[in-house]
Design a protein around this motif. Structure first.
Motif, PDB file in Angstrom:
ATOM      1  N   ILE A 149     -19.092  27.998  41.816  1.00  0.00           N
ATOM      2  CA  ILE A 149     -18.491  26.804  42.444  1.00  0.00           C
ATOM      3  C   ILE A 149     -19.102  25.696  41.204  1.00  0.00           C
ATOM      4  O   ILE A 149     -20.328  25.782  40.630  1.00  0.00           O
ATOM      5  CB  ILE A 149     -18.770  26.292  43.794  1.00  0.00           C
ATOM      6  CG1 ILE A 149     -18.219  24.787  43.930  1.00  0.00           C
ATOM      7  CG2 ILE A 149     -20.107  26.084  44.003  1.00  0.00           C
ATOM      8  CD1 ILE A 149     -18.108  24.394  45.361  1.00  0.00           C
ATOM      9  N   GLU A 150     -18.387  24.783  40.829  1.00  0.00           N
ATOM     10  CA  GLU A 150     -18.639  23.825  39.711  1.00  0.00           C
ATOM     11  C   GLU A 150     -17.937  22.452  40.239  1.00  0.00           C
ATOM     12  O   GLU A 150     -17.128  22.339  40.544  1.00  0.00           O
ATOM     13  CB  GLU A 150     -18.608  24.000  38.419  1.00  0.00           C
ATOM     14  CG  GLU A 150     -17.208  24.111  37.877  1.00  0.00           C
ATOM     15  CD  GLU A 150     -17.245  24.499  36.478  1.00  0.00           C
ATOM     16  OE1 GLU A 150     -16.682  23.652  35.541  1.00  0.00           O
ATOM     17  OE2 GLU A 150     -18.039  25.690  35.956  1.00  0.00           O
ATOM     18  N   LEU A 151     -18.750  21.322  39.914  1.00  0.00           N
ATOM     19  CA  LEU A 151     -18.204  19.872  40.296  1.00  0.00           C
ATOM     20  C   LEU A 151     -17.253  19.726  38.897  1.00  0.00           C
ATOM     21  O   LEU A 151     -17.446  19.816  37.758  1.00  0.00           O
ATOM     22  CB  LEU A 151     -19.207  18.817  40.328  1.00  0.00           C
ATOM     23  CG  LEU A 151     -20.379  19.105  41.272  1.00  0.00           C
ATOM     24  CD1 LEU A 151     -21.047  18.178  41.435  1.00  0.00           C
ATOM     25  CD2 LEU A 151     -19.565  19.509  42.899  1.00  0.00           C
ATOM     26  N   SER A 152     -16.042  19.232  39.426  1.00  0.00           N
ATOM     27  CA  SER A 152     -15.067  18.953  38.349  1.00  0.00           C
ATOM     28  C   SER A 152     -14.741  17.306  38.590  1.00  0.00           C
ATOM     29  O   SER A 152     -13.656  16.879  39.007  1.00  0.00           O
ATOM     30  CB  SER A 152     -13.931  19.608  38.598  1.00  0.00           C
ATOM     31  OG  SER A 152     -12.840  19.477  37.571  1.00  0.00           O
ATOM     32  N   PRO A 153     -15.474  16.144  37.783  1.00  0.00           N
ATOM     33  CA  PRO A 153     -15.233  14.988  38.176  1.00  0.00           C
ATOM     34  C   PRO A 153     -14.185  14.519  37.057  1.00  0.00           C
ATOM     35  O   PRO A 153     -13.788  14.874  36.094  1.00  0.00           O
ATOM     36  CB  PRO A 153     -16.463  14.291  37.677  1.00  0.00           C
ATOM     37  CG  PRO A 153     -16.927  15.224  36.812  1.00  0.00           C
ATOM     38  CD  PRO A 153     -16.790  16.578  37.286  1.00  0.00           C
ATOM     39  N   ALA A 154     -13.621  13.417  37.743  1.00  0.00           N
ATOM     40  CA  ALA A 154     -12.309  12.527  36.753  1.00  0.00           C
ATOM     41  C   ALA A 154     -13.161  11.320  36.250  1.00  0.00           C
ATOM     42  O   ALA A 154     -13.821  10.445  36.817  1.00  0.00           O
ATOM     43  CB  ALA A 154     -11.372  12.250  37.641  1.00  0.00           C
ATOM     44  N   TRP A 155     -13.109  11.324  34.867  1.00  0.00           N
ATOM     45  CA  TRP A 155     -13.739  10.425  34.240  1.00  0.00           C
ATOM     46  C   TRP A 155     -12.671   9.015  33.720  1.00  0.00           C
ATOM     47  O   TRP A 155     -11.705   9.557  33.137  1.00  0.00           O
ATOM     48  CB  TRP A 155     -14.667  10.747  32.932  1.00  0.00           C
ATOM     49  CG  TRP A 155     -15.516  11.897  33.266  1.00  0.00           C
ATOM     50  CD1 TRP A 155     -15.593  12.950  33.020  1.00  0.00           C
ATOM     51  CD2 TRP A 155     -16.994  11.546  33.776  1.00  0.00           C
ATOM     52  NE1 TRP A 155     -16.692  13.800  33.506  1.00  0.00           N
ATOM     53  CE2 TRP A 155     -17.621  12.622  34.107  1.00  0.00           C
ATOM     54  CE3 TRP A 155     -17.694  10.227  34.246  1.00  0.00           C
ATOM     55  CZ2 TRP A 155     -18.732  12.731  34.574  1.00  0.00           C
ATOM     56  CZ3 TRP A 155     -18.822  10.355  34.838  1.00  0.00           C
ATOM     57  CH2 TRP A 155     -19.332  11.693  35.053  1.00  0.00           C
ATOM     58  N   LEU A 156     -13.028   7.927  33.675  1.00  0.00           N
ATOM     59  CA  LEU A 156     -12.151   7.002  33.279  1.00  0.00           C
ATOM     60  C   LEU A 156     -12.619   6.448  32.049  1.00  0.00           C
ATOM     61  O   LEU A 156     -13.815   6.060  31.707  1.00  0.00           O
ATOM     62  CB  LEU A 156     -12.200   5.547  34.305  1.00  0.00           C
ATOM     63  CG  LEU A 156     -11.369   4.577  33.927  1.00  0.00           C
ATOM     64  CD1 LEU A 156      -9.976   5.078  34.167  1.00  0.00           C
ATOM     65  CD2 LEU A 156     -11.855   3.339  35.128  1.00  0.00           C
TER      66      LEU A 156
END
Length: 250
Positions: A149-156
């Motif tokens: 599992i890995e975190l998958s953030p959305a960047w602005l």
């Protein structure tokens, strides 16, 4: 079979557009908590047929929130494993039930079905409406089930930009450090749907973002299914994949 599809090596399923989040950055716009989802048997049959024509290297399920229909997700991934597809990814926001027993059951189901990696959407946008504690519990269950599992953030704007949303995203990600879950590259938000509606001030001519979800229609690499069965101009409920592949005109 088709010159426009000669380089196909990937399959994607938008399992459903229904979602448990109401994110400002969503490129698809508003979603309800309920909605159409792809039939698991039709999806499994399509995977088998496609693998008869192409060497598929990866498969991904996402949404909406795909784990609103975990049995469908599991069936797709189990079929992919049977067909020798090595990379089998799932994108989820991790919030599909408040019942801890059900959450653990689903995590174990995903492990049993052969999901090789879960990309967990954690950022300022998801956490405006999705409780972080529930997502952390899901992540814990996934780790204990043995799934990568890995975190998958959305960047602005960019990963490095110091806008308030990115600052909040880094705070959300820090909450997972105790679990030892790595942070992946995530993605830069594309100006479409809700993102354009609610975050328009952050997009301008000097901030051009390439749509990461578009394939060249004349050189398709990924065969992508909609929740209603639509794919490459055909529909799996009506046509075989052989017919759909032959008929595709780019």
């Amino acid at each position: 079979m088709n010159e426009f599809l000669k380089n196909v090596n990937r399959i994607e399923f938008v399992v459903t557009m229904a979602c448990t989040g109401k994110c400002k950055h969503c490129s698809e716009g508003e979603h309800g908590a309920f909605g159409e989802h792809i039939d698991k048997d039709a999806a499994a049959k399509a995977v088998r047929e496609i693998c008869g024509f192409y060497k598929i290297q990866s498969l991904m399920t996402f949404g909406g929130e795909p784990l609103l229909y975990p049995e469908t997700v599991a069936c797709i991934h189990e079929t992919a494993r049977e067909m020798g597809i090595e990379q089998r990814d799932l994108i989820t926001n991790g919030y599909f039930s408040k019942d801890e027993g059900r959450i653990r059951e689903v995590a174990n189901l995903l492990a049993k079905s052969g999901v090789t990696r879960i990309l967990l959407s954690v950022d300022a946008f998801h956490q405006e409406t999705i409780p972080l504690a529930s997502v952390k519990y899901f992540a814990t269950c996934v780790k204990e089930a043995g799934i990568r599992i890995e975190l998958s953030p959305a960047w602005l704007v960019s990963r490095e930009d110091e806008n308030p949303y990115n600052v909040k995203t880094r705070e959300c990600l820090a909450e997972f450090e105790e679990l030892g879950i790595p942070v992946g590259t995530g993605n830069v938000i594309f100006p479409s749907g809700n993102a354009l509606k609610y975050l328009g001030e952050y997009f301008d001519d000097d901030n051009t973002v390439v749509n990461p979800y578009e394939d060249d229609p004349k050189d398709v690499r990924s065969i992508s299914f909609d929740p209603n069965g639509d794919v490459l101009g055909g529909n799996v409920y009506r046509d075989s994949m052989a017919e759909i592949i032959r008929a595709y005109k780019g």
